[in-house]
Design an enzyme around this catalytic site. Structure first.
Site, PDB file in Angstrom:
ATOM      1  N   ASN A 165       0.826  -1.211   0.000  1.00 34.84           N
ATOM      2  CA  ASN A 165       0.000   0.000   0.000  1.00 34.84           C
ATOM      3  C   ASN A 165       0.857   1.256   0.000  1.00 34.84           C
ATOM      4  O   ASN A 165       0.572   2.216  -0.723  1.00 34.84           O
ATOM      5  CB  ASN A 165      -0.918   0.020   1.238  1.00 34.84           C
ATOM      6  CG  ASN A 165      -2.216  -0.734   0.999  1.00 34.84           C
ATOM      7  OD1 ASN A 165      -2.665  -0.872  -0.132  1.00 34.84           O
ATOM      8  ND2 ASN A 165      -2.823  -1.220   2.068  1.00 34.84           N
TER       9      ASN A 165
ATOM     10  N   HIS B  64      -3.308   2.953  -1.973  1.00 37.36           N
ATOM     11  CA  HIS B  64      -4.403   2.119  -1.449  1.00 37.36           C
ATOM     12  C   HIS B  64      -5.321   1.578  -2.534  1.00 37.36           C
ATOM     13  O   HIS B  64      -5.869   0.492  -2.395  1.00 37.36           O
ATOM     14  CB  HIS B  64      -5.196   2.886  -0.389  1.00 37.36           C
ATOM     15  CG  HIS B  64      -4.482   2.956   0.924  1.00 37.36           C
ATOM     16  ND1 HIS B  64      -4.632   2.006   1.896  1.00 37.36           N
ATOM     17  CD2 HIS B  64      -3.558   3.838   1.395  1.00 37.36           C
ATOM     18  CE1 HIS B  64      -3.854   2.302   2.915  1.00 37.36           C
ATOM     19  NE2 HIS B  64      -3.192   3.419   2.643  1.00 37.36           N
TER      20      HIS B  64
ATOM     21  N   ASP C 191      -6.325  -2.232  -2.854  1.00 36.76           N
ATOM     22  CA  ASP C 191      -7.698  -2.754  -2.941  1.00 36.76           C
ATOM     23  C   ASP C 191      -7.823  -3.735  -4.109  1.00 36.76           C
ATOM     24  O   ASP C 191      -8.437  -4.791  -3.982  1.00 36.76           O
ATOM     25  CB  ASP C 191      -8.695  -1.606  -3.141  1.00 36.76           C
ATOM     26  CG  ASP C 191      -8.889  -0.786  -1.872  1.00 36.76           C
ATOM     27  OD1 ASP C 191      -8.361  -1.203  -0.816  1.00 36.76           O
ATOM     28  OD2 ASP C 191      -9.556   0.264  -1.940  1.00 36.76           O
TER      29      ASP C 191
ATOM     30  N   GLU D 150      -6.009  -7.590   5.485  1.00 34.30           N
ATOM     31  CA  GLU D 150      -5.448  -8.413   4.407  1.00 34.30           C
ATOM     32  C   GLU D 150      -5.471  -9.886   4.812  1.00 34.30           C
ATOM     33  O   GLU D 150      -4.614 -10.663   4.401  1.00 34.30           O
ATOM     34  CB  GLU D 150      -4.039  -7.930   4.029  1.00 34.30           C
ATOM     35  CG  GLU D 150      -2.931  -8.264   5.017  1.00 34.30           C
ATOM     36  CD  GLU D 150      -2.726  -7.214   6.109  1.00 34.30           C
ATOM     37  OE1 GLU D 150      -3.694  -6.506   6.460  1.00 34.30           O
ATOM     38  OE2 GLU D 150      -1.597  -7.118   6.626  1.00 34.30           O
TER      39      GLU D 150
END
Ligand SMILES: [Mg+2]
Length: 256
Positions: free
Chosen positions: A180, A185, A189, A216
């Site tokens: 990330n 981000h 995702d 996660e």
């Protein structure tokens, strides 16, 4: 307009069954039952979206029928409308207390009956949709943790009952924070979504289950599966994830 919802009509009089069926048959699939016992059996077999229930019937009256329906796990959530010639107010109250969602007295206007049936079917559709939404992780589209808790309880009890084993697997994506930080981000995702897809693609049996457990982390339930069986399935999952070729250039190299 026909939709795919089902309405079960329970009434001891043939003429009533036919009358109600004719009113509704162009809009929904109609199932008929001529007494309480048959009604309960058909409710379990066909899982109707709505039940129209006569109150006055020999052997088992409508109140007894609704009590039994509300006790069975498979039928307890099905909305029930009482349709009856009874005029006493206390009967209406009793029906509603037992869990009926509505009470229609004869004589009724066909348009009113149709409108109420439509309304309750619409609410049933909305309930189903909400229940589905409540069970799904919106980011990855696999089940969420809430649903995992339910499925775990079901599988746990079933394993105890059948004296079988099941495997439970926790999956954690390594170095995800670093991913990330490096790629953002939005990319994180997308990676989560791809990994979730890769895992669920390897779960072939109907009761195999994957949920997003946390950030996660994923959790997999494999009913009737030994440790070795679980290892085999998880190796297939690992390979599927590897095949995604998600680049992570700042991660320490991992070789398994
Ligand atoms: Mg009757």
């Amino acid at each position: 307009m026909m939709n795919n919802q089902k309405v079960l009509i329970i009434d001891d009089e043939k003429a009533n069954l036919k009358f109600l069926r004719d009113i509704l048959k162009d809009e929904v699939e109609v199932i008929l039952a001529k007494d309480g016992n048959q009604g309960i059996k058909k409710a379990i077999e066909f899982r109707p979206d709505l039940i129209l229930l006569d109150v006055v019937m020999p052997v088992m009256d409508g109140f007894e029928v609704i009590e039994k329906l509300k006790k069975e796990a498979e039928t307890s959530a099905i909305p029930v409308i009482f349709v009856t010639g009874e005029l006493e107010v206390n009967k209406e109250e009793r029906g509603l207390k037992l869990g009926a969602c509505d009470y229609i007295q004869k004589p009724f206007k066909i348009a009113i009956l149709k409108a109420r049936v439509r309304l309750h079917l619409k609410m049933a559709r909305q309930r189903t949709m909400l229940a589905q939404l409540a069970n799904i992780d919106p980011l990855t589209s696999v089940a969420n943790r809430r649903r995992y808790n339910e499925v775990f309880d079901i599988e746990w009890l079933s394993a105890l009952r059948e004296k079988s084993v099941f495997s439970l697997v926790m999956i954690d994506i390594d170095n995800f924070k670093g991913f990330n930080d490096c790629y953002g981000h939005a990319a994180g995702d997308r990676a989560l979504e791809k990994v979730a897809n890769a895992i669920s693609g390897q779960l072939k049996r109907p009761r195999d289950f994957v949920a997003r457990y946390g950030g996660e982390e994923f959790v997999v339930i494999l009913p009737d599966t030994s440790t070795q069986g679980a290892i085999d399935i998880m190796q297939a999952c690992r390979k599927a994830v590897e095949a995604l070729q998600i680049k992570h250039e700042t991660a320490p190299v991992m070789v398994i």
